[in-house]
Every structure is written in structure tokens, then in C-alpha cells.
Design a protein around this motif. Structure first.
Motif, mmCIF file in Angstrom:
data_model
loop_
_atom_site.group_PDB
_atom_site.id
_atom_site.type_symbol
_atom_site.label_atom_id
_atom_site.label_comp_id
_atom_site.label_asym_id
_atom_site.label_seq_id
_atom_site.Cartn_x
_atom_site.Cartn_y
_atom_site.Cartn_z
ATOM 1 N N SER A 113 -43.701 9.905 -12.000
ATOM 2 C CA SER A 113 -44.912 10.596 -12.298
ATOM 3 C C SER A 113 -45.567 11.581 -11.374
ATOM 4 N N GLU A 114 -45.307 11.342 -10.043
ATOM 5 C CA GLU A 114 -46.016 12.268 -8.980
ATOM 6 C C GLU A 114 -45.409 13.156 -8.454
ATOM 7 N N SER A 115 -44.094 13.555 -9.005
ATOM 8 C CA SER A 115 -43.121 14.371 -8.359
ATOM 9 C C SER A 115 -43.932 15.777 -8.053
ATOM 10 N N ILE A 132 -44.449 10.474 1.382
ATOM 11 C CA ILE A 132 -44.643 9.042 1.089
ATOM 12 C C ILE A 132 -45.980 9.235 0.393
ATOM 13 N N HIS A 133 -46.183 8.592 -0.860
ATOM 14 C CA HIS A 133 -47.226 8.391 -1.447
ATOM 15 C C HIS A 133 -47.495 7.050 -1.804
ATOM 16 N N VAL A 134 -48.614 6.395 -1.087
ATOM 17 C CA VAL A 134 -48.883 5.078 -1.210
ATOM 18 C C VAL A 134 -50.484 4.744 -1.902
ATOM 19 N N HIS A 135 -50.670 3.478 -2.456
ATOM 20 C CA HIS A 135 -52.178 3.279 -2.467
ATOM 21 C C HIS A 135 -52.475 2.332 -1.599
ATOM 22 N N SER A 136 -53.563 2.804 -0.834
ATOM 23 C CA SER A 136 -54.237 2.157 0.330
ATOM 24 C C SER A 136 -55.662 2.169 0.314
ATOM 25 N N GLY A 185 -59.620 12.460 -6.000
ATOM 26 C CA GLY A 185 -59.685 11.990 -7.436
ATOM 27 C C GLY A 185 -58.604 10.806 -8.046
ATOM 28 N N HIS A 186 -58.003 10.325 -7.122
ATOM 29 C CA HIS A 186 -56.701 9.320 -7.307
ATOM 30 C C HIS A 186 -57.022 8.304 -6.716
ATOM 31 N N GLU A 187 -57.703 6.991 -7.372
ATOM 32 C CA GLU A 187 -58.121 5.839 -6.470
ATOM 33 C C GLU A 187 -57.290 5.424 -5.562
HETATM 34 ZN ZN LIG Z 1 -50.664 7.038 -7.075
#
Ligand SMILES: [Zn+2]
Length: 214
Positions: A113-115, A132-136, A185-187
């Protein structure tokens, strides 16, 4: 904003197609495993309403393709719960148009979804080969303290507004040299990139180490 995670917000023109080769995903799949082991990519009932989070991509030739046509392989949407991805879990994005919120893809899986966030980085620099997209939570909460380039809080991940914000960072900040930015804006959202998967992955882990050292 957490509830937006994992939901495709663009118009997807998807044609089912063959798997990519194992070789085409080997470099990013190794890093995807490293990120999963550290909880930076994954799926957890206690985080983000249980949606999968984090994704990884790499450019494919031709590397002189114009913006909007920079083909890349990206992990499939909602694959965060899978321990080890195979070629059947990756999609090939062949075209994208952030102005019209549109992605064209093929392969055995639908793209992350984050393409449009990944394509936004590829469009800014044709030397970038991996995103690379991560959640940290650790890096995200320390972003201001670290002086990390940060996208506007109004820009939601995977939308045309995010692609515009990525372009702004490349124009107005040192993001090209730092190879990492925070998504305001993206936790917990962090994006790292590089000329190789190792460069992108090492950049991210170095910043995480820096946060932990305090
Ligand atoms: Zn994300």
C-alpha cells in the motif's frame, strides 16, 4: 492514522503475472528478514490495529527510465505476518502516476500500500536502488532531536501528498546525503534508501544504534 496502515489508497491496475526470480529478490529479502527480526517490519495484534507494517523494494533496470516508469520489485501488501517471504510474495511495479494516484503492477502478489512512497524516492534520484520503509517508534520519536528530514504531518503514507512531500525533502533538506527520513504524519514511519540494499539497511540500523546510545 494507525488505522490507515496497510490499506491501498491508490488506483491499482493489477495484472496477475509470473513470480520474479529468487535472484531478483535475494538482496532485499535478506534485509527484510533482518528488519522482521528487529520488529521493524512485521505484524503484531498489539500494533496498528493488527495490520502488517513495513515494506521493502529494489529498482530494476533500465536505470535510465524516466520518472513514473522506474520499475521496482516491492514486497506484497499484508505480508507482515509471513516469517520468510518467497518470490510469490513480491510484486513488480511497472508504472505509477502520483498526480493521478495510480499504480500499475503485475506479479503473483499485489504491491504494498506504500508503493507511491517508494516510487517517490526513486523518482528523486536514479541512483537509488533500494528503499526500506519500517516502523520504529524509537527513531520516529527521536526524529526532531536527530534533525532528521521529516515529511509534513498532513501527508498520509502511500498518497500523492506523500510523494509531493518526498520531493520537497529532496529539494529543501540534506535527505539525499543522509538517506533516511521520518514520516511526520505516519506513526512510527521511517524510510531509508541507498544505492544498494546494504547501504539502505546499514543506514537505518546505524540511526537506530545512535538513538539507543542516546
Ligand atoms: Zn507504514
Amino acid at each position: 492514522m494507525a488505522s490507515q496502515e496497510g490499506i491501498i489508497k491508490f488506483y491499482l491496475a493489477f495484472t496477475p503475472g509470473d513470480s520474479l526470480s529468487a535472484g531478483e529478490i535475494a538482496g532485499i529479502n535478506r534485509w527484510r528478514g533482518i528488519m522482521l527480526a528487529r520488529g521493524l517490519i512485521g505484524q503484531d495484534p498489539k500494533r496498528y490495529d493488527g495490520y502488517g507494517f513495513g515494506n521493502i523494494s529494489r529498482r530494476l533496470p533500465p536505470y535510465d527510465a524516466p520518472a513514473g516508469h522506474r520499475r521496482f520489485v516491492i514486497s506484497g501488501t499484508q505480508t507482515g505476518h509471513i516469517a520468510v517471504l518467497g518470490p510469490e510474495h513480491y510484486a513488480l511495479v511497472t508504472e505509477y502516476d502520483p498526480d493521478h494516484n495510480r499504480v500499475v503492477a503485475t506479479g503473483p502478489a499485489k504491491p504494498s500500500s506504500e508503493s507511491l512512497t517508494h516510487s517517490g524516492v526513486y523518482d528523486m534520484d536514479d541512483e537509488v536502488r533500494c528503499v526500506i520503509h519500517v516502523h520504529s517508534p524509537e527513531i520516529w520519536h527521536a526524529a526532531a532531536q536527530l534533525g532528521l528530514p521529516t515529511t509534513d504531518v498532513a501527508a498520509i503514507c502511500g498518497t500523492p501528498e506523500m510523494a509531493v512531500e518526498v520531493a520537497r525533502l529532496f529539494a529543501d533538506t540534506d535527505v539525499r546525503a543522509r538517506r533516511i527520513f521520518s514520516m511526520g504524519g505516519h506513526e512510527d514511519g521511517i524510510v531509508a534508501f541507498g544505492r544498494t540494499a546494504d547501504e539502505a539497511g546499514d543506514t537505518l540500523l546505524a540511526v537506530l544504534d545512535q538513538v539507543r546510545r542516546g
